[in-house]
Design an enzyme around this catalytic site. Structure first.
Site, short mmCIF file in Angstrom:
data_model
loop_
_atom_site.label_atom_id
_atom_site.label_comp_id
_atom_site.label_asym_id
_atom_site.label_seq_id
_atom_site.Cartn_x
_atom_site.Cartn_y
_atom_site.Cartn_z
N GLY A 297 -16.30 11.98 7.43
CA GLY A 297 -15.91 12.82 8.57
C GLY A 297 -15.37 14.18 8.39
O GLY A 297 -14.82 14.26 7.45
N GLN B 223 -10.32 21.52 10.00
CA GLN B 223 -10.35 21.30 8.75
C GLN B 223 -11.28 22.47 8.25
O GLN B 223 -11.40 22.63 6.94
CB GLN B 223 -10.99 19.87 8.07
CG GLN B 223 -10.14 18.73 8.28
CD GLN B 223 -10.73 17.47 7.70
OE1 GLN B 223 -11.49 16.75 8.68
NE2 GLN B 223 -10.56 17.07 6.67
N CYS C 194 -9.05 12.09 2.61
CA CYS C 194 -9.54 13.19 3.20
C CYS C 194 -9.78 14.39 2.52
O CYS C 194 -9.46 14.60 1.24
CB CYS C 194 -8.06 13.45 4.07
SG CYS C 194 -8.25 14.86 5.22
N LEU C 195 -10.99 14.95 3.00
CA LEU C 195 -11.44 16.18 2.43
C LEU C 195 -10.17 17.41 2.24
O LEU C 195 -10.38 18.24 1.24
CB LEU C 195 -12.57 16.67 2.90
CG LEU C 195 -13.79 15.60 2.99
CD1 LEU C 195 -14.93 16.40 3.94
CD2 LEU C 195 -14.32 15.44 1.71
N HIS D 84 -9.29 8.58 12.29
CA HIS D 84 -8.52 9.42 11.08
C HIS D 84 -9.05 10.86 11.77
O HIS D 84 -8.03 11.91 11.46
CB HIS D 84 -9.39 9.21 9.83
CG HIS D 84 -9.05 10.17 8.63
ND1 HIS D 84 -8.27 9.93 7.68
CD2 HIS D 84 -9.37 11.44 8.80
CE1 HIS D 84 -8.27 11.05 6.76
NE2 HIS D 84 -8.79 12.08 7.48
N GLU D 85 -10.56 11.22 12.12
CA GLU D 85 -10.73 12.43 12.40
C GLU D 85 -10.15 12.91 14.00
O GLU D 85 -9.62 14.03 13.92
CB GLU D 85 -12.11 12.52 12.66
CG GLU D 85 -13.35 12.26 11.39
CD GLU D 85 -12.83 13.07 10.32
OE1 GLU D 85 -12.11 14.05 10.30
OE2 GLU D 85 -12.75 12.40 9.17
N HIS E 208 -6.71 14.16 13.32
CA HIS E 208 -6.56 15.63 12.95
C HIS E 208 -6.75 16.71 14.13
O HIS E 208 -6.03 17.78 14.16
CB HIS E 208 -8.08 16.00 12.29
CG HIS E 208 -8.01 15.88 10.77
ND1 HIS E 208 -7.05 16.30 9.99
CD2 HIS E 208 -8.77 14.75 10.17
CE1 HIS E 208 -7.44 15.84 8.77
NE2 HIS E 208 -8.24 15.01 8.73
#
Ligand code: ZN
Length: 150
Positions: free
Chosen positions: A46, A51, A88-89, A130-131, A134
Site C-alpha cells: 500500500g 508518502q 512501511c515503505l 495503515h494507509e 497516513h
C-alpha cells in the site's frame, strides 16, 4: 507515468493531516498512476499520497484480495481485532506489531468519480487502516509495540 520518491520518516509531510480531494481531475489521475508505479517498484502492499509528498486524501492498497484505489476514504465501521506485524515503505528496514480491526467497511471514491463501499478483512483490512492512518498524519510506529530491525 513516473516513479515518485518515497518520503521517509521523520519527514514532517508524513505527520500532517491531508486535505479532501474536491475534484478528480487529470492531476489526481496522474498521481494515482504514479503511485501505482511507485508501489510496484517498491514491492509494497500500500501507498498513501503523503508518502510521495502530496497532502491529499488518496491511498492505494494491493493485496491478494485485489487492487484498491481510495479517494477520500471514510471508515464506516470496524469489528474484531487482529494483531500482526507491519512495516512501511516510509520506515525502511523496520517492523512492529500493531493491533487493528479485523474487518472494516470503508467508503471511498474511485477515479471514475463513483463512491464505493469496500468490506475487507484480515491483511487487506490491516493495509486499509495503515494507509488511511497516513492520511491523518499517523505513521504506524506511533501505534506499534515490539519494534524490530529487519
Ligand atoms: Zn505506511
Amino acid at each position: 507515468m513516473a516513479i515518485r520518491i518515497i518520503v521517509k520518516d521523520p519527514d514532517p509531510v508524513l505527520h500532517k493531516r491531508c486535505r479532501e480531494v474536491e475534484v478528480i481531475d487529470d492531476k489526481v489521475i496522474t498521481l494515482l498512476d504514479d503511485m501505482i508505479e511507485t508501489l510496484h517498484a517498491a514491492n509494497g502492499a500500500g501507498l498513501a499520497a503523503p508518502q510521495v509528498g502530496i497532502l491529499k486524501r488518496i491511498c492505494i492498497v494491493e493485496t491478494e484480495d485485489g487492487f484498491f484505489e481510495l479517494i477520500n476514504p471514510v471508515l464506516k465501521s470496524g469489528k474484531g481485532t487482529q494483531t500482526g506485524v507491519e512495516g512501511c515503505l516510509s520506515v525502511p528496514g523496520k517492523y512492529g506489531k500493531v493491533s487493528r480491526f479485523n474487518e472494516v467497511k470503508v467508503e471511498a471514491f474511485a477515479r471514475d468519480g463513483k463512491k464505493y463501499l469496500y468490506k475487507v478483512k484480515g491483511f487487506t483490512a490491516r493495509a486499509f487502516q495503515h494507509e488511511m492512518d497516513h492520511l491523518d498524519g499517523i505513521v504506524y510506529t506511533s501505534k506499534a509495540t515490539d519494534m524490530q530491525d529487519d
